[in-house]
Design an enzyme around this catalytic site. Structure first.
Site, mmCIF file in Angstrom:
data_model
loop_
_atom_site.group_PDB
_atom_site.id
_atom_site.type_symbol
_atom_site.label_atom_id
_atom_site.label_comp_id
_atom_site.label_asym_id
_atom_site.label_seq_id
_atom_site.Cartn_x
_atom_site.Cartn_y
_atom_site.Cartn_z
ATOM 1 N N GLU A 49 0.813 -1.229 0.000
ATOM 2 C CA GLU A 49 0.000 0.000 0.000
ATOM 3 C C GLU A 49 0.840 1.270 0.000
ATOM 4 O OE1 GLU A 49 -0.494 -2.545 2.082
ATOM 5 O OE2 GLU A 49 -2.558 -3.245 1.823
ATOM 6 N N PHE A 111 -11.456 -7.301 13.595
ATOM 7 C CA PHE A 111 -10.382 -7.736 12.724
ATOM 8 C C PHE A 111 -10.025 -6.632 11.726
ATOM 9 C CE2 PHE A 111 -8.979 -9.921 8.773
ATOM 10 C CZ PHE A 111 -7.747 -10.332 9.244
ATOM 11 N N GLN A 112 -8.753 -6.343 11.592
ATOM 12 C CA GLN A 112 -8.234 -5.301 10.698
ATOM 13 C C GLN A 112 -8.869 -3.941 10.970
ATOM 14 O OE1 GLN A 112 -8.281 -6.834 6.612
ATOM 15 N NE2 GLN A 112 -6.207 -7.604 6.932
ATOM 16 N N LYS A 161 -17.595 -0.562 6.017
ATOM 17 C CA LYS A 161 -18.048 -1.565 5.056
ATOM 18 C C LYS A 161 -19.569 -1.570 4.901
ATOM 19 C CE LYS A 161 -17.243 -6.361 3.699
ATOM 20 N NZ LYS A 161 -16.570 -7.630 4.034
ATOM 21 N N MET A 488 24.314 8.876 2.664
ATOM 22 C CA MET A 488 24.267 10.168 3.333
ATOM 23 C C MET A 488 24.598 10.020 4.810
ATOM 24 S SD MET A 488 24.012 13.345 2.794
ATOM 25 C CE MET A 488 22.987 14.002 1.475
#
Lengths: 583, 169
Positions: A49, A111-112, A161, A488
């Site tokens: 993602e 969940f999630q 949802k 760096m």
């Protein structure tokens, strides 16, 4: 028309003119993905993602249109926090849609589930948890309006949802599409100031008429305001040298006689020093970042400051300007030019700044960017690789970079001639930005060649998106400057930590970048000697049916110069050792 | 005339859209910088789509200006005014439960009467009183009741509006 939240969400994106979205589906966002099958919107399936977010950023930076990403709830939402923060810091218009557990399950550790609006509150221009399906069209319109107007930035919509699942009665709504007036009325607290105040513009013009050592300090806001042409007109009319910040590279052509290049910690000597010694600093769409100013109490001590910015919170945040102007950079520049003409018509003459110009060109001659070519059999010099990449790419080639030494060298050695050809992570400094941002840019501008210049450390953070590029036939090109170090960090440890190299070595051979790139469907070549550089780049440039990865083995001892060490004022520019005055 | 509570205290009156999450957005701008919100009062205005947040914050003037500019950037914030205590009217409500054994009750009631407070509840050895006034007057009553043994204090935080013009322009 009766519809459901999922279909309405996709339709709203279509109505907003969205042609491409970057994303990855999952449980909570499933109902939004179903209508994508019938939609004309192109969906690009990423492998992580974070990739979707940076692709949306690259798309936005190359096209000027908002980038859009769709991901699911919980871990997907947390994975896209970094791109949100990156877009927030660099004022990139982006709309991110995240799935969320059903409204009734929010707060139950489902969940999630993650508190996405809570987590992203500080890294978005605005975010909303959509409570009801009927709010979807209005909130989508608001999101695009907020993301693209005023100071642009990322907006997140969190979509439970139940309001998008057609099997759930909560998702039912009557389709509507709010008018511009309805959107404005729904946002009574959001009225960005676009037109600069006439009196301030007049004052600015007056001040320019009196300046003997002026410098234009052009920032990323010039590009956001699409003001490159107007900037050029102002500079040429007043004969004023221009520095372009890391975010503004390309806003003013590097081969223009008035262009001084990039200022700041790794800016070139002339850009840094002319800002230090100017008597008028004309800041246009720039924000006095600490990497530009160095130690603040020693920054541009003799300068009066005109500061034009669309965000009132930037004016006086770092340096109190003599003339603050809130508004769109393009309109303000146009206004200043008009006022200058008026003053000229009344007989006022622009000051003679020949002395200043010759002082500046003296610095340019004395302290050009420089490096030493490698000894025969030695490792490649990264600056040489960049010169070759630039020379062999079309003039309007887009280049994206990650963060670190390679980013600074790219900004220094890529000669930018056009706006919107440079994409990088300026404010946040996100390693791993280059590959996905380049992919997003290529999707937005398929007509252009797109190179990503990456470090070996950065490449390992987001390389998996080359699988996306191969699968979706997005032929980007990646140059890895492999110096086997977090370069760096290594440079700072060498210079400021007594060469105590703590945890910066990465190995040149592990991973095997060529095999890795080939496994992801790319054409891949390893380049080790200077004479191989040109031919390898030409070969890469000739490929247009799949991504290409060139791994350049570069000299790890090479450092980025000039440099103003952290904490010192910009009077202390460390130039390349070969340019130091003999003691 | 009201005296300022503390030289670093500033009173902000913030008009916002009455939506979920607005208070968190406003509060987190202060929290991000480590500024403590001294008191906070929120309620809808006469227009139910709007709420007014009255914040007393403990911060120097210069950084406060930057926070106010950042507050303006919040999409749901409509208007912000800083209220100078000398140019505004302020009220706060306090509920206070104090020990009040039979012998002490009348003293407490006398004090309460002087402050024009009210009795809300009376128990065997305790009494709960209320008072609404300028916040500093609440402090005074609280201090005077301290020796009797305060059991609980609940204050609402101040609400304020600008003072009106008293002469015709």
């Amino acid at each position: 028309m009766k519809t459901n939240g999922g279909a309405a969400l996709i339709k709203a994106l279509e109505m907003e003119g969205v042609e491409t979205v970057f994303g990855l589906p999952g449980g909570a966002i499933l109902p939004v993905y179903d209508p994508i099958i019938e939609s004309p919107i192109r969906h690009i399936l990423v492998r992580h993602e974070q990739g979707a977010g940076h692709m949306a950023q690259g798309y936005a930076q190359s096209t000027g249109r908002p980038g859009v990403a769709i991901v699911t709830s919980g871990p997907a939402a947390t994975n896209i926090v970094t791109p949100l923060c990156d877009a927030y810091m660099d004022s990139i218009p982006m709309v991110v849609i995240t799935g969320q557990v059903a409204y009734s399950a929010i707060g139950t550790d489902a969940f999630q589930e993650a508190d996405t609006v809570g987590i992203t509150r500080g890294v978005t221009k605005h975010n909303e948890l959509i409570a009801r399906a009927e709010d979807i069209p209005l909130l989508v319109r608001q999101a695009f309006h907020i993301a693209t107007t005023g100071r642009p930035g990322p907006v997140l919509l969190d979509v439970p949802k139940n309001i998008v699942d057609p099997n759930n009665p909560d998702s039912a709504l009557d389709w509507y599409w709010p008018t511009d007036e309805e959107v404005a009325a729904s946002l009574p607290g959001y009225k960005p100031t676009i037109k600069g105040h006439p009196r301030k513009i007049k004052q600015a013009a007056q001040m320019i008429m009196e300046a003997e050592r002026p410098v234009i300090y052009a920032g990323g806001g010039i590009l956001k305001a699409r003001a490159a042409e107007e900037l050029r007109e102002l500079a040429e009319m007043t004969n004023t040298p221009v520095v372009t910040t890391l975010m503004a590279r390309g806003a003013f052509p590097d081969d223009h006689p008035l262009c001084l290049g990039m200022p700041g910690m790794h800016g070139n000597y002339t850009a840094v020093t002319s800002m230090q010694q100017c008597d008028l600093l004309i800041a246009l769409g720039s924000r006095f970042d600490d990497r530009i100013t160095g130690r603040l109490d020693g920054f541009a001590p003799d300068a009066k400051v005109i500061h034009a910015d669309i965000d009132p919170a930037e004016l006086g945040k770092v340096r109190v300007p003599e003339v603050p102007i809130v508004g769109d950079a393009r309109l303000i520049i146009v206004g200043i030019i008009k006022e200058l003409r008026k003053l000229q018509d009344r007989g006022t003459e622009l000051p003679d700044i020949t002395d200043w110009r010759s002082t500046v060109s003296g610095w340019q001659e004395r302290y050009p960017l420089t490096y030493e070519q490698s000894e025969p059999g030695g490792l490649l010099k990264p600056q040489y690789v960049l010169e070759q990449l630039r020379e062999r790419a079309p003039e309007d080639c887009i280049v994206a970079s990650g963060v670190g030494q390679h980013q600074m060298w790219t900004s220094q050695y890529w000669k930018f001639r056009h706006p919107y050809t440079w994409i990088n992570s300026g404010g946040l400094g996100t390693m791993g930005f280059a590959v996905p941002a380049a992919i997003g840019a290529k999707v937005g501008r398929p007509d252009r060649m797109v190179w990503a210049v990456d470090g070996d450390g950065c490449f390992q953070m987001t390389a998996q998106e080359l699988v996306t590029a191969t699968t979706e036939r997005i032929p980007v090109k990646v140059a890895i400057l492999n110096n086997a170090y977090l370069g760096m960090v290594r440079q700072w440890q060498e210079m400021f930590y007594e060469e105590r190299y703590s945890e910066v070595y990465l190995s040149p051979d592990l991973p095997d970048y060529v095999k890795w790139a080939e496994a992801m469907g790319c054409l891949a070549l390893r380049v080790e000697s200077p004479e191989e550089v040109g031919p390898a780049i030409d070969k890469a440039n000739a490929v247009n049916d799949r991504p290409v990865v060139l791994e350049f083995r570069t000299d790890s001892s090479e450092k980025v110069f000039p440099m103003v060490p952290s904490g010192l004022s910009n009077d202390h520019v460390m130039v390349d050792p070969s340019q130091e005055d003999p003691k | 005339m009201t005296k300022p509570t503390h030289p670093r205290h500033h009173v902000l009156s913030v008009l916002v859209q009455n939506r979920s999450g607005v208070l968190a957005r406003v509060a987190s701008l202060f929290a991000r910088r480590g500024y403590n919100i001294y008191s906070l009062a929120v309620a809808p205005t006469d227009d139910e789509s709007l709420s007014r947040i009255t914040i007393v914050v403990d911060v120097e003037t210069a950084p406060l200006e930057q926070v106010v500019k950042q507050l303006h950037k919040l999409i749901n914030v409509i208007k912000i005014s800083e209220l100078d205590p000398l140019d505004s009217v302020e009220r706060e409500l306090m509920l206070l439960t104090v020990k009040a054994a039979a012998g002490k009750r009348s003293e407490i009631l006398e004090l309460l009467g002087l402050f024009e407070g009210n009795v809300l509840d009376v128990g065997h050895d305790e009494i709960t009183v209320s008072m609404d006034d300028e916040p500093e007057r609440l402090d005074d009553l609280e201090n005077l009741l301290m020796p009797y043994g305060i059991i609980d204090v609940q204050r609402t935080g101040r609400v304020a509006l600008p003072r009106l013009e008293h002469t015709r322009p």
